[in-house]
Write a protein that holds these residues in place. Structure first.
Motif, short mmCIF file in Angstrom:
data_model
loop_
_atom_site.label_atom_id
_atom_site.label_comp_id
_atom_site.label_asym_id
_atom_site.label_seq_id
_atom_site.Cartn_x
_atom_site.Cartn_y
_atom_site.Cartn_z
N UNK A 226 0.82 -1.21 0.00
CA UNK A 226 0.00 0.00 0.00
C UNK A 226 0.85 1.26 0.00
N UNK A 227 2.10 1.13 0.41
CA UNK A 227 2.99 2.30 0.40
C UNK A 227 3.23 2.80 -1.03
N UNK A 228 3.09 1.91 -2.01
CA UNK A 228 3.30 2.29 -3.40
C UNK A 228 2.02 2.79 -4.07
N UNK A 229 0.89 2.29 -3.60
CA UNK A 229 -0.36 2.57 -4.30
C UNK A 229 -1.28 3.56 -3.59
N UNK A 230 -1.07 3.77 -2.30
CA UNK A 230 -2.05 4.55 -1.55
C UNK A 230 -1.46 5.73 -0.78
N UNK A 231 -0.32 5.55 -0.15
CA UNK A 231 0.18 6.55 0.78
C UNK A 231 1.14 7.55 0.14
N UNK A 232 0.99 8.80 0.55
CA UNK A 232 1.85 9.87 0.08
C UNK A 232 2.81 10.31 1.17
N UNK A 233 3.08 11.60 1.25
CA UNK A 233 4.07 12.13 2.18
C UNK A 233 3.60 12.02 3.63
N UNK A 234 2.31 12.12 3.86
CA UNK A 234 1.80 11.98 5.22
C UNK A 234 0.41 11.38 5.20
N UNK A 235 0.00 10.82 6.34
CA UNK A 235 -1.32 10.20 6.43
C UNK A 235 -1.82 10.25 7.87
N UNK A 236 -3.14 10.39 8.01
CA UNK A 236 -3.78 10.37 9.32
C UNK A 236 -4.68 9.16 9.50
N UNK A 237 -5.06 8.55 8.37
CA UNK A 237 -5.95 7.41 8.43
C UNK A 237 -5.38 6.26 7.62
N UNK A 238 -5.65 5.05 8.07
CA UNK A 238 -5.18 3.86 7.37
C UNK A 238 -6.22 3.37 6.38
N UNK A 239 -5.76 2.67 5.38
CA UNK A 239 -6.66 2.09 4.39
C UNK A 239 -7.18 0.74 4.86
N UNK A 240 -6.37 0.01 5.63
CA UNK A 240 -6.70 -1.36 6.01
C UNK A 240 -6.63 -1.55 7.52
#
Length: 390
Positions: A226-240
């Motif tokens: 998911x680091x390649x397909x979903x997450x950018x420079x920062x995140x507050x919520x998880x996908x899974x």
């Protein structure tokens, strides 16, 4: 365009079965032949080149399975494998490029009779209705078909040229942003302390779980993919998410608020090491192909740094290559990072956030323009090839 459409409105049309105007042929293996200049087509396009051909007339290639929309018009000698049909077209009745353009308007994926993997059969394709303008005047029929092909060729070339120009602009915007980001981290002409990241922070590797462990709600988690397909420079919520029972049983490890998640494995060397600052109030469980990095640095500042050439040039020599490329903690440890005062880090983060947002907005608009141009082209193509049903 409207003049041609008006002309076509009164054109007499006979609907024939596709099998009445062309013969659909199966592809076959090519490995017994030597390397040459003749292209070998599969459902995804050209696969190889050999020294012989199966057909030497204009033809339309129709995927038998896989990407059913991926049609090809070929007017040079070619070979096909068994994942794609080739067509022997009756040139006295139809223009091959007219066949190609008409089939592009058809929803071939809806003809799929096999279920599961998308696929087509000769039986189904042979029954597909196909329009013949001026059926009692072959010369006039071919002239109308050629005129439609001429107009669509022109529209296609204009669409390709514009799409290429827009794609080039997207690439230029990305390069402009990357150049600006690199420049900020070089600190050319400025005094700044450069330090090993292992001296100012600590690493912790995640622990293994698999995709089938992930659920729609529960304890937040990040799988390395998911680091390649979903997450950018920062995140507050998880996908899974994972179940609390699994997290407890496997004693899985989490990144806390303010940590940076580093991806440590992947198919391409260029993507390894990219970081995401975790800003969620709740910790997030990490896959074992990820590390957390905890330090006194501004986490978004560090995450931006992991996306620079300066960072990747330092870790590249420590990445092991294979089917999956990977890096360990030691491979990260000796990376040198510019470590200015906190207010300077915040200034750089603020500038990069603004520039990143502006770049994304422009790129989104350019992608939207490309999509609009594609739809415009398809609209006119469908308009020209919409004949009254008999």
């Amino acid at each position: 365009m409207s003049t041609l459409k008006e002309l076509l409105q009164d054109v007499p049309v006979e609907w024939k079965a596709l099998g009445d105007v062309l013969k659909i042929k199966n592809g076959k293996d090519y490995k017994e032949f030597k390397t040459g200049k003749i292209p070998v087509y599969g459902s995804g396009g050209i696969m190889n080149y050999i020294d012989t051909y199966v057909f030497n007339q204009p033809s339309v290639l129709i995927p038998r399975k896989g990407s059913l929309k991926n049609l090809f018009y070929v007017n040079e000698p070619f070979w096909t494998v068994d994942t794609i049909f080739w067509t022997d077209i009756n040139l006295d009745i139809v223009n091959p490029k007219f066949v190609y353009y008409y089939l592009k308007t058809q929803k071939l994926e809806e003809l799929n009779m096999a279920g599961g993997v998308p696929s087509l059969t000769q039986t189904v394709l042979n029954k597909l209705p196909f329009p013949i303008p001026y059926p009692n005047d072959p010369e006039k029929s071919l002239a109308i078909q050629q005129e439609i092909v001429r107009v669509l060729d022109g529209l296609s070339e204009k669409n390709k040229a514009l799409t290429a120009a827009l794609a080039k602009e997207i690439e230029n915007r990305k390069k402009q942003y990357e150049h600006y980001r690199e420049k900020l981290f070089r600190f050319e002409g400025k005094e700044v302390e450069w330090r090993k990241i292992s001296e100012i922070g600590t690493f912790q590797r995640g622990k293994r779980f698999i995709r089938t462990d992930m659920i729609s709600e529960g304890v937040p988690c990040i799988h390395y993919g998911e680091m390649y397909t979903h997450y950018g420079t920062w995140a507050k919520q998880a996908k899974s998410f994972l179940s609390e029972e699994l997290v407890t049983a496997k004693k899985l490890r989490a990144a806390d608020k303010g940590d940076v998640v580093l991806v440590a494995a992947g198919e391409t060397i260029e993507d390894i090491g990219k970081g995401t600052a975790w800003l969620g109030d709740e910790g997030v469980i990490l896959h074992d192909a990820c590390f957390t990095y905890k330090s006194s640095l501004n986490p978004i500042y560090f995450a931006y740094f992991t996306r620079t050439v300066l960072f990747h040039d330092q870790i590249r020599k420590n990445i092991s290559s294979g089917k999956i490329s990977a890096i360990n903690e030691k491979g990260f440890s000796n990376v040198i990072i510019p470590a200015p005062q906190g207010d300077e880090q915040e200034r750089i983060v603020r500038l990069l956030n603004q520039f990143d947002e502006a770049t994304k907005k422009i790129i989104t608009e350019l992608h939207r323009e490309i999509e609009l141009r594609r739809k415009q082209y398809e609209y006119y193509r469908n308009l020209l090839l919409s004949f009254p049903e008999g």
